[in-house]
Structure formats: C-alpha cells, structure tokens
Design a protein around this motif. Sequence first.
Motif, PDB file in Angstrom:
ATOM      1  N   LYS A 117     -22.235  10.612   4.569  1.00  9.74           N
ATOM      2  CA  LYS A 117     -22.639  11.462   5.696  1.00  9.74           C
ATOM      3  C   LYS A 117     -24.087  11.206   6.109  1.00  9.74           C
ATOM      4  O   LYS A 117     -24.437  11.323   7.286  1.00  9.74           O
ATOM      5  N   THR A 118     -24.923  10.834   5.154  1.00  8.70           N
ATOM      6  CA  THR A 118     -26.305  10.483   5.505  1.00  8.70           C
ATOM      7  C   THR A 118     -26.315   9.306   6.468  1.00  8.70           C
ATOM      8  O   THR A 118     -27.021   9.310   7.478  1.00  8.70           O
ATOM      9  N   ILE A 119     -25.512   8.293   6.148  1.00  3.10           N
ATOM     10  CA  ILE A 119     -25.435   7.106   7.003  1.00  3.10           C
ATOM     11  C   ILE A 119     -24.831   7.465   8.362  1.00  3.10           C
ATOM     12  O   ILE A 119     -25.316   7.032   9.407  1.00  3.10           O
ATOM     13  N   ALA A 120     -23.794   8.270   8.326  1.00  4.29           N
ATOM     14  CA  ALA A 120     -23.125   8.643   9.575  1.00  4.29           C
ATOM     15  C   ALA A 120     -24.066   9.433  10.490  1.00  4.29           C
ATOM     16  O   ALA A 120     -24.138   9.182  11.697  1.00  4.29           O
ATOM     17  N   ASP A 121     -24.801  10.397   9.920  1.00  6.44           N
ATOM     18  CA  ASP A 121     -25.728  11.202  10.722  1.00  6.44           C
ATOM     19  C   ASP A 121     -26.844  10.340  11.299  1.00  6.44           C
ATOM     20  O   ASP A 121     -27.234  10.498  12.464  1.00  6.44           O
ATOM     21  N   PHE A 122     -27.368   9.437  10.479  1.00  4.18           N
ATOM     22  CA  PHE A 122     -28.440   8.561  10.945  1.00  4.18           C
ATOM     23  C   PHE A 122     -27.921   7.646  12.061  1.00  4.18           C
ATOM     24  O   PHE A 122     -28.589   7.468  13.090  1.00  4.18           O
ATOM     25  N   ALA A 123     -26.758   7.085  11.869  1.00  4.07           N
ATOM     26  CA  ALA A 123     -26.184   6.191  12.880  1.00  4.07           C
ATOM     27  C   ALA A 123     -25.905   6.940  14.186  1.00  4.07           C
ATOM     28  O   ALA A 123     -26.073   6.395  15.281  1.00  4.07           O
ATOM     29  N   ASP A 124     -25.497   8.202  14.080  1.00  2.00           N
ATOM     30  CA  ASP A 124     -25.239   9.002  15.276  1.00  2.00           C
ATOM     31  C   ASP A 124     -26.502   9.178  16.118  1.00  2.00           C
ATOM     32  O   ASP A 124     -26.436   9.224  17.353  1.00  2.00           O
ATOM     33  N   GLN A 125     -27.657   9.290  15.440  1.00  2.00           N
ATOM     34  CA  GLN A 125     -28.905   9.458  16.179  1.00  2.00           C
ATOM     35  C   GLN A 125     -29.438   8.129  16.716  1.00  2.00           C
ATOM     36  O   GLN A 125     -29.960   8.074  17.818  1.00  2.00           O
ATOM     37  N   VAL A 126     -29.252   7.062  15.958  1.00  2.00           N
ATOM     38  CA  VAL A 126     -29.773   5.758  16.382  1.00  2.00           C
ATOM     39  C   VAL A 126     -28.930   5.169  17.508  1.00  2.00           C
ATOM     40  O   VAL A 126     -29.451   4.649  18.495  1.00  2.00           O
ATOM     41  N   GLN A 127     -27.619   5.181  17.332  1.00  2.00           N
ATOM     42  CA  GLN A 127     -26.622   4.841  18.368  1.00  2.00           C
ATOM     43  C   GLN A 127     -26.493   3.353  18.709  1.00  2.00           C
ATOM     44  O   GLN A 127     -25.450   2.937  19.186  1.00  2.00           O
ATOM     45  N   SER A 128     -27.526   2.545  18.515  1.00  2.00           N
ATOM     46  CA  SER A 128     -27.392   1.136  18.895  1.00  2.00           C
ATOM     47  C   SER A 128     -28.137   0.241  17.908  1.00  2.00           C
ATOM     48  O   SER A 128     -29.110   0.661  17.278  1.00  2.00           O
ATOM     49  N   LEU A 129     -27.685  -1.001  17.806  1.00  2.00           N
ATOM     50  CA  LEU A 129     -28.338  -1.966  16.918  1.00  2.00           C
ATOM     51  C   LEU A 129     -29.763  -2.270  17.392  1.00  2.00           C
ATOM     52  O   LEU A 129     -30.665  -2.492  16.584  1.00  2.00           O
ATOM     53  N   GLU A 130     -29.976  -2.282  18.714  1.00  2.00           N
ATOM     54  CA  GLU A 130     -31.323  -2.545  19.237  1.00  2.00           C
ATOM     55  C   GLU A 130     -32.295  -1.469  18.763  1.00  2.00           C
ATOM     56  O   GLU A 130     -33.394  -1.765  18.283  1.00  2.00           O
ATOM     57  N   TYR A 162     -29.163  -1.859   6.275  1.00  2.00           N
ATOM     58  CA  TYR A 162     -27.920  -2.618   6.134  1.00  2.00           C
ATOM     59  C   TYR A 162     -26.685  -1.741   6.330  1.00  2.00           C
ATOM     60  O   TYR A 162     -25.733  -2.113   7.014  1.00  2.00           O
ATOM     61  N   ARG A 163     -26.707  -0.564   5.721  1.00  2.00           N
ATOM     62  CA  ARG A 163     -25.523   0.309   5.810  1.00  2.00           C
ATOM     63  C   ARG A 163     -25.329   0.821   7.234  1.00  2.00           C
ATOM     64  O   ARG A 163     -24.190   0.942   7.705  1.00  2.00           O
ATOM     65  N   THR A 164     -26.446   1.121   7.918  1.00  2.00           N
ATOM     66  CA  THR A 164     -26.324   1.601   9.298  1.00  2.00           C
ATOM     67  C   THR A 164     -25.907   0.459  10.222  1.00  2.00           C
ATOM     68  O   THR A 164     -25.086   0.652  11.139  1.00  2.00           O
ATOM     69  N   GLU A 165     -26.446  -0.726   9.989  1.00  2.00           N
ATOM     70  CA  GLU A 165     -26.055  -1.892  10.776  1.00  2.00           C
ATOM     71  C   GLU A 165     -24.557  -2.137  10.642  1.00  2.00           C
ATOM     72  O   GLU A 165     -23.858  -2.417  11.627  1.00  2.00           O
ATOM     73  N   GLU A 166     -24.056  -1.984   9.416  1.00  2.00           N
ATOM     74  CA  GLU A 166     -22.619  -2.185   9.179  1.00  2.00           C
ATOM     75  C   GLU A 166     -21.798  -1.159   9.943  1.00  2.00           C
ATOM     76  O   GLU A 166     -20.782  -1.488  10.564  1.00  2.00           O
ATOM     77  N   GLN A 167     -22.267   0.094   9.925  1.00  3.69           N
ATOM     78  CA  GLN A 167     -21.516   1.147  10.619  1.00  3.69           C
ATOM     79  C   GLN A 167     -21.564   0.941  12.128  1.00  3.69           C
ATOM     80  O   GLN A 167     -20.543   1.064  12.821  1.00  3.69           O
ATOM     81  N   LEU A 168     -22.760   0.639  12.661  1.00  2.00           N
ATOM     82  CA  LEU A 168     -22.892   0.482  14.110  1.00  2.00           C
ATOM     83  C   LEU A 168     -22.142  -0.742  14.629  1.00  2.00           C
ATOM     84  O   LEU A 168     -21.736  -0.779  15.797  1.00  2.00           O
ATOM     85  N   SER A 169     -21.961  -1.745  13.761  1.00  2.23           N
ATOM     86  CA  SER A 169     -21.239  -2.946  14.187  1.00  2.23           C
ATOM     87  C   SER A 169     -19.741  -2.848  13.886  1.00  2.23           C
ATOM     88  O   SER A 169     -19.008  -3.814  14.053  1.00  2.23           O
ATOM     89  N   GLY A 170     -19.310  -1.692  13.393  1.00  4.48           N
ATOM     90  CA  GLY A 170     -17.892  -1.459  13.167  1.00  4.48           C
ATOM     91  C   GLY A 170     -17.356  -2.005  11.877  1.00  4.48           C
ATOM     92  O   GLY A 170     -16.143  -2.025  11.662  1.00  4.48           O
TER      93      GLY A 170
END
Length: 928
Positions: free
Chosen positions: A590-603, A637-645
């Motif tokens: 959930k930490t990764i998911a919440d962070f990815a939700d706020q970042v939203q893009s690889l850029e 790395y974990r967020t990059e993996e999530q954002l890239s599917g």
Amino acid sequence: MESIRDQRAIIDRRKLAAALSDIAAVKLDATAERAAVLVALRTVLAAGREEIRRRFDASADGRAVARETCFLVDQLIRTLYDFTAIHVYPVANPSAAEHVAIVAVGGYGRGEMAPHSDVDLLFLLPYKLTPSTEQVVEYILYRLWDLGLKVGHATRSIDDCMRQAKGDMTIRTSLLEARFLAGKPALFQEMRSRFQKEIVTGSGPDFVEAKLAERDERHRRMGDSRYALEPNIKEGKGGLRDLHTLFWIAKYLYRVDDVAVLIDRGVLTRKEVKIFEKAQTFLWTLRCHLHYLTARAEERLTFDVQAEISRRMGYTDHAGTKGVERLMKHYFLIAKSVGNLTRIFCAMLEAEHQRKPLFRLPTLGLLRREIEGFGFDNGRLTVPDAQTFTADPVNLLRLFHVAQRYELDIHPAALRLVTQHLKLVNRQLRADPEANRLFVEMLTSPKGPEATLRRLNEAGIFGRFIPDFGRVVAQMQYDMYHHYTVDEHTIFAIGILHRIEQGVLKDEVPIASHAVHKVLSRRVLYLAVLLHDIAKGRGGDHSELGARVAQKLCPRLGLSDEETETVAWLVRHHLLMSNSAFKRDIDDPKTIADFADQVQSLERLRLLLVLTVADIRAVGPKTWNGWKAALLRELYYRTEEQLSGGLVTEGREARVAAAIAALTAELPDWSDAERAAHIARGYPSYWLSFDATTHARHARQVQAAEAAGEMLSINVQIDLWRAVTEVTVYTPDQPGLFSRLAGAFAISGANIVDARIFTLANGMALDSFWVQDDEGRAFDRLERLTRLKATVARVLAGGPGPMAELERRKPAFPSRLAVFKVAPRVLIDNRASNSHTVIEVNGRDRKGLLHQLTWALTDLNLQISSAKISTYGERAVDVFYVKDLFGLKVENEIKLKAIRARLIEVLEEPAAEASSAAKAAKDTAAAE
C-alpha cells in the motif's frame, strides 16, 4: 568637559594614583603593600567594568565598549607604571639603558578591547634588559596577572623588534598597530620611525599578499563558509578579523589610522566606508553580548546563546520567522557585505599598484581584447564604464552570462560597478524576455551553474532579479539538521544536480545519474531545484507556498504551461519521496500504491528522484548515506515497476509460495524435513518481508541456534554499500522485547534506522535491526560489535533496565543542543497500511528515546511489527507499524486517544533538561 567627566566615571586616574601614593606612604612590608595595592586596583577595575556594562545595557553600542574597556586598562597600566617607577623601584638618575616604554600592541594597540580580551603589551628597551628594568616589568606583570587579566607580553629592544618584524608577519602586524602607553616616549617614537623606514617602505605588495594568504588559510581552518551554523564572529569568514585585515592593509599602504581617510584617497566610496563601519559596529556589539553572556572570551555564536543574544538585541518573532533566525540572517548579510568590501578593496589595490591579480586567473586564457561587448583587464572580464549598464540594464545579467560561457573570472572593479547599479534591476528588467532568457541559460548551463549563481548572489543581482529568492538570502533555519542558509543550500543543490547530470556522482547515486538523462525537460528540473525552498520563513507550508511562487514565476522565465505545472507539482511534493522512503514501510504494497497514485507518471518519478537526491545531499556533508540511498533506490524501482504495469499482481498466497520456493532453492544442502520444519515456523508476513538470500541466512541462524540449544542467537551482517549493519536477534519472545533491544542498542552507541519484528510459530522472536554509528556509517568496528552482543545478552538476561544505565551515563550538564525546542507530535494513520495502524512520533531526540517509546507501546498492549527510525538534527521522527493484541488495526477512539497521550508524555519527559539549558544563559547573566 563632558567627555572627561564620562571618562572619569569609568576610572579616575588621579584618585587611583593618590590612593596608591597613600599606600606607599604608610611604609608597609612588601607583602602587605602588594595586597593593599591589589585591593585598590581591583576595586577600580571592577567599578570601571560595571560602569561600562551599565552603559552597554543602556546603549547596546559594542564599539563604545571596545573603546571604553581599552581606556580603562590604559589608565590602570599607566597608573601602575608610575607607582612602580616612583615608589616601588625608584631610580634617581636612570641611565639610557634603564629606560623602558610600555607599548600596547595587537587589538589593544588598535584601541579595541572586548570585555574579556587579552591585554597585549610590548616592553620596549633601548638595549638589553637591565636588572632594574626587569624588576619594573615583573612587578607590573604580576600585578596585572593578580587582577585576573590575560596578559600577552614581550620584552624586546628596538633592534630586536626590527629584526623579528622582517621575518615574522605576525610581529610586523602587531608593531603596525603599536600605541604608546607609558614610560619613555622617545623610545616609542624611535621604534615607529625605524619601523616605517626599515620595514614598511617598499614592502607593501609583499605584506598585502602575506595578509591575504593568511586570511585564506584562516578561512580554510574555519570551514571556508560565511554561512556556518555556529559562526566564529572574530576569525570566521566575513567576521571581525576580515575587517582587521582590510584595516591593516590600508594602514600599511596608506599610513592611515581611520578607514574613512580612504575616501579622500579614492580607494573606497563614502557608501562603502559606511558599510565597513556598519559591519564593524554590528560585529562588535554581537561580540560584546557574547562575552558578557558567557563571562569569557567566547567568539563562537553557538546554538545555546543565539536565542538569548537575539532577545537582548531586540530581535522578535514575526511573519513566520523566529527572532533568532532574524539575528542570524542579519549576521550572514553582514558577513556577505564584508566579503564584498574585501573584493572591492583588492580591486583598487590591483589598479593602483599594478600587481598581479589577487584572485585566481581564468581557466581559459584569451588573447582577445574584447568579447561580446566586454573588455579584459589582467585576463578577466570587465566593463569600460558605468554607461555599459545604464545604456542597457540587461548587461547586468549578460556580464555573468558571458563569463560563464567562456569560463572567465569577472574583474572586481566590474563587480563593484554592478553593486553600484543594483537599482537598475527593477520591474522593467525582470519583465525583459532577453534578461529572463539569459538567467535561465545560466541556471541550466552545461558549463556549471553553481559558481555563476553564487557570483550573482554575492553581487546582489540574484535576489533582486528573483525577489522571492531575495527573501531567503541569508535565511537561517534554527535547527541542527540544516547546515546552510536557504540560499546557500539552494545553490549547493543546483551544483549537485549539475554534477549528477555530468556523471561525476554516478558511483554514489547511480540511479539518479541514470534517470536524469531520461527526463524530458532539463529546465523543469533546474527550476524545481531552484524553487523547492523558495518560500521558507514565510509561515505556513513552504511547499504549498513555493508551488504558488512557481506558478507565477515560471511563465515569466519563459516556461510553457505544461512545464510550469510540473515545476509547481515538484515544489509542492519535493518532500514526498523522502517521507515515503524514510517514514513508511516500502515493503508494504500500500505504501507503493499510495506513492504511485500521487506521482502518476514515470517522468514525474524521475524528476522527483533527482530533486530528492540533490536536496538531501545539499543539506550538509554528513546528511547523505548509503542507507538513505538504498531506501530511495528501492522505492524508485518498485514505483517504476508499478507505473509501467509490471508490478506483481498475484494474490498474497501466490507471493508467499514464490518466496518459499526461492528459499528452497537457496538451501540445496537441507533435507526436505529440515526445510519443511523451518517453513512451518514462518507466517505469511515474514515470507513477504525479505528476499530469498536474507530468508536463507535467517534459516541457517535459526537451525544453528536450535541445534545448539541456544536461547539467544545474534547474527551480524555488514552492508558497506548501504552504509548499514543488519543485526538479527533470535530469542524467546517476551513482552517489551523490542524495547529492551532498543535500549541495549542505545547503550552500545548503535542507532537504529529500521527494524522488522516477527514472532515465529514456535514462540521465538526473529527481529532484524539495521543500525549505524553516530556518523551515519555502518556499525562495523569489531570491538563495538562485541560490546553490542554482550550488552544485548546482559539486558535480555534480566540485568539492570536499559534506562537505568542510560541515566547513569547521562552527562552532568545538559547538551548545548537541548536549547532547541521540538514540539512533540503524534500522528496516527489507519489509511497508510491495509493491515497495520501507523504511528508517527515527532520529538526532540535524546539517548534512550526509542527504548522509552517502544516500552510505552508495549505497555499499551500493542504489537510492533516494524519501525522506521529517522533523525533530522535535533528532531527524531520514528514511525511504528502496530497491531492490537488480536492482530488487528487499532480503531477504537478511546484507545487511540490513550496511545497519543502516553506517547506525548514520553516525548515531553526531557522538558526539564531543555529548560535548564535555556535557563543557563539567564543564570550566567544573573551571576554577573
């Protein structure tokens, strides 16, 4: 007449002389006479000091204290000399060899003395020391020492003075400031005449270069920064000694006793002399406050006195800025102005004496006489006259742009003209597209923006062209985490960004060094770094306020709407990545998911990573370490993996099965029965918390302990890459185990930065702690690891409680850092994790705090599953993932209130220590 009355209120020399004559007339024995003389001198000295202090409290004029203290000591020494020569060791008809002159040298010779300064004396002789003169010198020195004065002295003939002055710049400088006090005036006049003729004449350039080299070495010793958190106001860069250096050079070259005379000589302008005098007055006032408050010759403006001195000098809290921060901002601006004066003064010396440059030569030697409208002087970029700027104010920026482009120094004379035309940096220039283009090109230049931005800042252009930046120039943050003022931190961060981009830091920050070349807009990244702290000191959330500044400023600088939006987002969220990495469990999906939700893009992820790395590294020299790098790398790395599917999406059971299968492959030498027994010990949360290599290491540790029948097994794994040591403890579970272990680590000097707590199915605890030493490095010294293991064993065996030992080791006096007040705060979040209640605790750090916090949580019947431990200077930020006794989140409001109240109580416990440190300054003042 009024002036004489004022002086006599400090010391009446005639009355003192009469009192000493009365003592001599009584014909006491030598011991009794010395005692009576000492009482008379001590009474007068104490009364004079009290009068000077009274005047200072009323006027806050430090330069008056310097003059009046000097006058007090002058009169005391003159009277003492007369008494000694007339009554103690009289010589009816002294020969030429028996004459002596008492001369004030050093700062005392200059006529300036702080309340606790040394008294520097030269006993000047015509020839060698005679027995009668030796008696006089000894008597005077012993009486001065008896008075408690710190006397530095030398006894030399005039020939000795000349010989030593030729080979020793310190002695030469001391004689330069010599001032006659008592004795034979003709000796002093002869010494002064010979000094000018034999030493000064023809040696000016050598003296100047020697004093500037001496200044540079002093700056290096003091850290070579005007923006030290605890500056030495005398010896530090931009301090009193730098003003003294300018005065020495002026006196040596122009034979002046007053800097104001340099106006007539065309060396300094009237405005520059006013800046000199303003800086001198402020620094002397600050120094006198420092001496009076600490009751000693203290020159460092340390944290424990800054707040009290700011109060005494009338600095108050307002507009989101503390009074102490306003004092320090004033100090840093003064230090900056002293640096500007030095540069201007040296430029004039070069022009007048046609010497080689006193600053470094450019890295690029050019034979051309003109480039893009600017000329050269001694190999540095310059301007022909002021019309260059008045005709086209954009040239104020273009000068720095050309210097950066061709890697040239700017001539100090040109910089002087820049500072004299700062009013041209107005609303019209700020709106000029060409001026904004030049600024952005300097900011993003591949040639390196740090030096250019610092030049712009030193010259005053930066803060006027970007007024929001001007508000944070010399803005100090009163804490132990930030090492520099906001403007210095920002410029350092931009320099670090440039070095990341150039690959200079690829071994230390490989992921950021790779990601920086994938970002789509360099301008966005550089602007975000420039603006991330732009709104500090305004009150409110500086991230939100800074985002508004970005939205307003970026279009002016030529950024598109899309770029502006991204810069504003980065400024608003520039703490998001570090908070997520350092304060949350990144093994929790959930930490990764919440962070990815706020970042939203690889850029945005790439931009945020590079910004975060540059920001942390620019805080201070020891702020960045391998552990922080590892946490940010893992989160990236974990967020990059999530954002890239590509994030693993299978359910919990499948992931547990995958972890067990990976462990099985790691233990090929184990039997099926051994593997099955070990796998049965672990719960799903354990299998999802480590990689296969760590699982295998734990398995071997558990197997060895079980085979040996050990009730305690400690395994140490040193990870130099991440600058951390992993300590895994396998022992029977018991209430408060985490707390006891935390206490044992504190006793051993190991700082916990992360922790994972597990109870296996066999009732044994398998707890992993990641620890560092006080320098932020791996805890890897053998003797310290041995002591840590022994301490853990002793504490778990039922020895004295950790707090008792920590209390016994507490220093007798509170730390000077106890003056910092950190408001205790407890945040409880039931949304950050699907399975745990997350408790974030903020408070002032101290030894044993983690032990006390975890003991309180245990006492509240909470199970601690993991912990994230961070320290930001004096502030501790500890985050705990907890469950109740039934393995569930804590959601009962009454229980949550009880948790918050108990933890606040623990955080407030050292209030007495903090108040005693804050009270120390007042006690010192009262004792005076």
